[in-house]
Design an enzyme around this catalytic site. Structure first.
Site, short mmCIF file in Angstrom:
data_model
loop_
_atom_site.label_atom_id
_atom_site.label_comp_id
_atom_site.label_asym_id
_atom_site.label_seq_id
_atom_site.Cartn_x
_atom_site.Cartn_y
_atom_site.Cartn_z
N ASN A 103 4.46 -35.92 45.78
CA ASN A 103 5.43 -34.87 46.09
C ASN A 103 5.17 -33.56 45.89
O ASN A 103 5.65 -32.43 46.37
CB ASN A 103 6.81 -34.98 45.16
N TYR A 148 2.47 -24.00 56.46
CA TYR A 148 3.31 -24.96 55.89
C TYR A 148 3.66 -26.11 57.01
O TYR A 148 3.42 -27.36 56.93
CB TYR A 148 4.70 -24.60 55.32
N ALA A 193 2.17 -26.86 59.79
CA ALA A 193 0.89 -27.62 60.12
C ALA A 193 0.57 -28.90 59.08
O ALA A 193 0.14 -29.78 59.26
CB ALA A 193 -0.36 -26.67 60.38
N SER A 194 0.62 -28.29 57.68
CA SER A 194 0.41 -29.22 56.66
C SER A 194 1.39 -30.46 56.79
O SER A 194 0.75 -31.41 56.28
CB SER A 194 0.25 -28.20 55.48
N LYS A 195 2.50 -30.37 56.82
CA LYS A 195 3.56 -31.33 56.71
C LYS A 195 3.24 -31.87 58.19
O LYS A 195 3.63 -33.32 57.97
CB LYS A 195 4.76 -30.85 56.65
N ASN A 198 -3.64 -30.52 38.34
CA ASN A 198 -3.83 -29.79 39.57
C ASN A 198 -4.41 -30.86 40.65
O ASN A 198 -5.43 -31.23 40.79
CB ASN A 198 -4.83 -28.55 39.52
N VAL A 199 -3.44 -31.22 41.82
CA VAL A 199 -3.75 -32.18 42.86
C VAL A 199 -4.80 -31.54 43.46
O VAL A 199 -5.39 -32.52 44.46
CB VAL A 199 -2.44 -32.47 43.65
N ILE A 202 18.04 -28.40 51.89
CA ILE A 202 18.39 -29.03 50.75
C ILE A 202 18.86 -27.77 49.77
O ILE A 202 18.16 -26.82 49.56
CB ILE A 202 17.40 -29.83 50.21
N SER A 241 8.04 -32.94 55.65
CA SER A 241 9.12 -31.94 56.07
C SER A 241 9.33 -32.13 57.27
O SER A 241 8.70 -32.23 58.50
CB SER A 241 8.88 -30.45 55.63
#
Length: 261
Positions: A86, A150, A152-154, A59-60, A183, A137
């Site tokens: 990733n 998402y 904001a995190s990227k 678990n990262v 994708i 992303s």
């Protein structure tokens, strides 16, 4: 010609997922020793069964799990040459005013804090000539509606990449990011269109097929990208062909974020 990846050690988090499993097979095929780290033991079981493929359920978002994984890699292979950072979590797709604070925190913990934990732990044992690629992303550039956590995190991942590239350059370690968008085809592409159609945002139609068509129409190349094309970019960023590239965010989106139409 012998592959430059022969006997090198490649670590891939989210290694049993959509992008990761493709990369595991790619680098094994190039002669590398690969460590796939993933939360799902069942998904890891589907990866190639070979002594050159180390599978770690980890678990990262748990620092002790990250440190344990790195220790196991060093015990098995004695080195880490490349890291594809990733692993990630998309989070909810819903408007800002109804977005759960708990889910926002989870996205940040996995996509930002978790990514940094893995980067730091691997970089501590890397030697000059090593390279790291972080998965960002186009959402971190274009800031997709109904995906506040998402996006904001990227955006944070892109900033993290630039900062760590500067800090690690004196150690001979390159750090870059890859930012995919649109994708597919596949389950993830279909599911995201279903979620966008259901999120009640004025920016998306309420029919998944219309959402998909509108997205593709916004791509200058008028098609989806493939998982293989994303892995191609990662391979390039690990390779000596990119030996003077660090701190960059390589966008793989058919021109969608370029402003071209």
């Amino acid at each position: 010609m012998e592959s430059q990846f022969k006997d090198k050690v490649v670590v891939i988090t989210g290694g049993a997922g959509y992008f990761g499993s493709c990369a595991v097979k790619r680098f094994l095929g190039l002669g590398a020793k690969v460590c796939a780290i993933d939360l799902s033991e069942d998904a890891l079981a589907s990866l190639p069964a070979t002594s050159d493929c180390l599978k770690i359920s980890g678990n990262v978002a748990d620092l002790s799990s990250v440190n344990d994984a790195v220790a196991r890699i060093m015990a098995a292979f004695g080195r880490i040459d490349f890291l594809w950072n990733n692993a990630g979590y998309q989070g909810s797709i819903c408007p800002t005013l109804t977005y759960s604070i708990d889910d926002f925190s989870r996205v940040m913990n996995i996509n930002v804090t978790g990514m940094f934990s893995v980067l730091q732990a691997c970089a501590k044992v890397m030697q000059p000539g090593s390279a790291i690629v972080n998965t960002a992303s186009v959402a971190g550039i274009k800031c997709t509606p109904a995906m506040v956590a998402y996006s904001a995190s990227k955006a944070a991942v892109i900033a993290m990449t630039s900062c760590t590239a500067k800090d690690l350059a004196p150690s001979g370690i390159r750090v870059n990011a890859v930012s995919p968008a649109l994708i597919g085809p596949g389950m993830m592409w279909d599911r995201q269109n279903e979620l966008h159609a259901a999120c009640e945002s004025p920016y998306f139609a309420n029919d998944p097929q219309t959402v998909a068509a509108n997205k593709i129409n916004g791509v200058p190349m008028k098609r989806l990208g493939s998982v293989e094309e994303v892995v191609d970019m990662v391979e390039f960023l690990f390779s000596q062909k990119s030996s003077y590239v660090t701190g960059s965010n390589m966008v793989v989106d058919g021109g969608m974020s370029s402003g071209l139409r």
